[in-house]
Motif scaffolding. Sequence first.
Motif, PDB file in Angstrom:
ATOM      1  N   ASP A  21       0.857  -1.198   0.000  1.00  0.00           N
ATOM      2  CA  ASP A  21       0.000   0.000   0.000  1.00  0.00           C
ATOM      3  C   ASP A  21       0.889   1.242   0.000  1.00  0.00           C
ATOM      4  OD1 ASP A  21      -2.166  -1.689   0.303  1.00  0.00           O
ATOM      5  OD2 ASP A  21      -2.774  -0.923   2.268  1.00  0.00           O
ATOM      6  N   ASP A  34      -3.050   0.688  -3.658  1.00  0.00           N
ATOM      7  CA  ASP A  34      -2.819  -0.666  -3.137  1.00  0.00           C
ATOM      8  C   ASP A  34      -2.261  -1.493  -4.283  1.00  0.00           C
ATOM      9  OD1 ASP A  34      -2.977  -3.280  -2.264  1.00  0.00           O
ATOM     10  OD2 ASP A  34      -5.038  -3.146  -1.554  1.00  0.00           O
ATOM     11  N   ASP A 188      -8.311  -2.113   0.943  1.00  0.00           N
ATOM     12  CA  ASP A 188      -9.207  -3.217   1.286  1.00  0.00           C
ATOM     13  C   ASP A 188      -8.723  -3.987   2.503  1.00  0.00           C
ATOM     14  OD1 ASP A 188      -7.041  -4.455   0.046  1.00  0.00           O
ATOM     15  OD2 ASP A 188      -8.278  -5.937  -0.997  1.00  0.00           O
ATOM     16  N   GLY A 189      -7.472  -3.740   2.931  1.00  0.00           N
ATOM     17  CA  GLY A 189      -6.999  -4.349   4.179  1.00  0.00           C
ATOM     18  C   GLY A 189      -7.798  -3.872   5.372  1.00  0.00           C
ATOM     19  N   ASP A 226      -4.058  -8.369   5.619  1.00  0.00           N
ATOM     20  CA  ASP A 226      -3.548  -7.641   4.448  1.00  0.00           C
ATOM     21  C   ASP A 226      -2.897  -6.351   4.966  1.00  0.00           C
ATOM     22  OD1 ASP A 226      -3.059  -6.809   1.840  1.00  0.00           O
ATOM     23  OD2 ASP A 226      -5.171  -6.441   1.349  1.00  0.00           O
ATOM     24  N   ASN A 227      -2.149  -5.701   4.109  1.00  0.00           N
ATOM     25  CA  ASN A 227      -1.668  -4.353   4.429  1.00  0.00           C
ATOM     26  C   ASN A 227      -2.891  -3.472   4.643  1.00  0.00           C
ATOM     27  OD1 ASN A 227       0.493  -4.733   1.562  1.00  0.00           O
ATOM     28  ND2 ASN A 227       0.923  -5.407   3.635  1.00  0.00           N
TER      29      ASN A 227
END
Length: 269
Positions: A21, A34, A188-189, A226-227
């Motif tokens: 990201d 991202d 979206d993380g 996720d990031n």
Amino acid sequence: MLRFSSSGRSHPGLVRGNNEDAGFAGPYLQVVADGVGGAAAGEVASATAAYVVSALAGASSGRDPADVLTHAVQVVHEQLVAGTAAVPERAGMGTTLTALLVDEGRCALAHVGDSRAYVLRDGELSQVTRDHTYVQTLVDAGVISREEARRHPRKNVVINALEASTLAKPDVTVVGIVEGDRFLLCSDGLTDLVDDDTIARCLDTADPDDAVARLVQAALDAGGTDNVTALVSDVVDGPRLVPDGSMFGAFADPTLVVDPAAVHTESAG
Ligand code: MG
């Protein structure tokens, strides 16, 4: 003069060893990107997108922000093409881009992919962007609900992203803003793990730094798979400022940007 007072943070999360990201937060520009792609190419794609948009926006004061962002998306594409040609291992790299630019009271949003922008106005949180994902097409068609989309096995299939192989079709929209609006740009993380009600609760604090800390912590508490990047931006009125800003995530390492010189000399005009 309307501008942003913002706070942004990017965290690699609890599972991934790297952070793909990237973000930028300045008085007139907010960016979240991202990246995807092996061999560190996701970082290159997202850092390059954040760099291109921030460089071009910073050099375009007085121009229509929708035109500036539309042009910037084109230049990101050119830089991804150049970056892939220079290093073949980067083939297939790509990035989302969600960017909000204000200039003399006019505000525009450019959006490609599955990062998101929300606005909190009068206590009401609404999503400004539409995910460019397979599951969003199912939601739009009435096949599945928004909640089912969050748990769908193909929820991460993005159908429109910035990449070298195809010219993305960004959603570029004019956004009406008023003093007191609070925007959230995020990857979206965050939204894969944290629902809209929880996001609204995290935003319910006066200090943008506090809101960002709550949002990132909520994603980590939910697994941090996720990031995660969160950028909280309050619309304020005040004197014009120098359009600098802070870089975070992959953009904190400017050596990841494909070719900064090419962007300044050919495109800033
Ligand atoms: Mg992500």
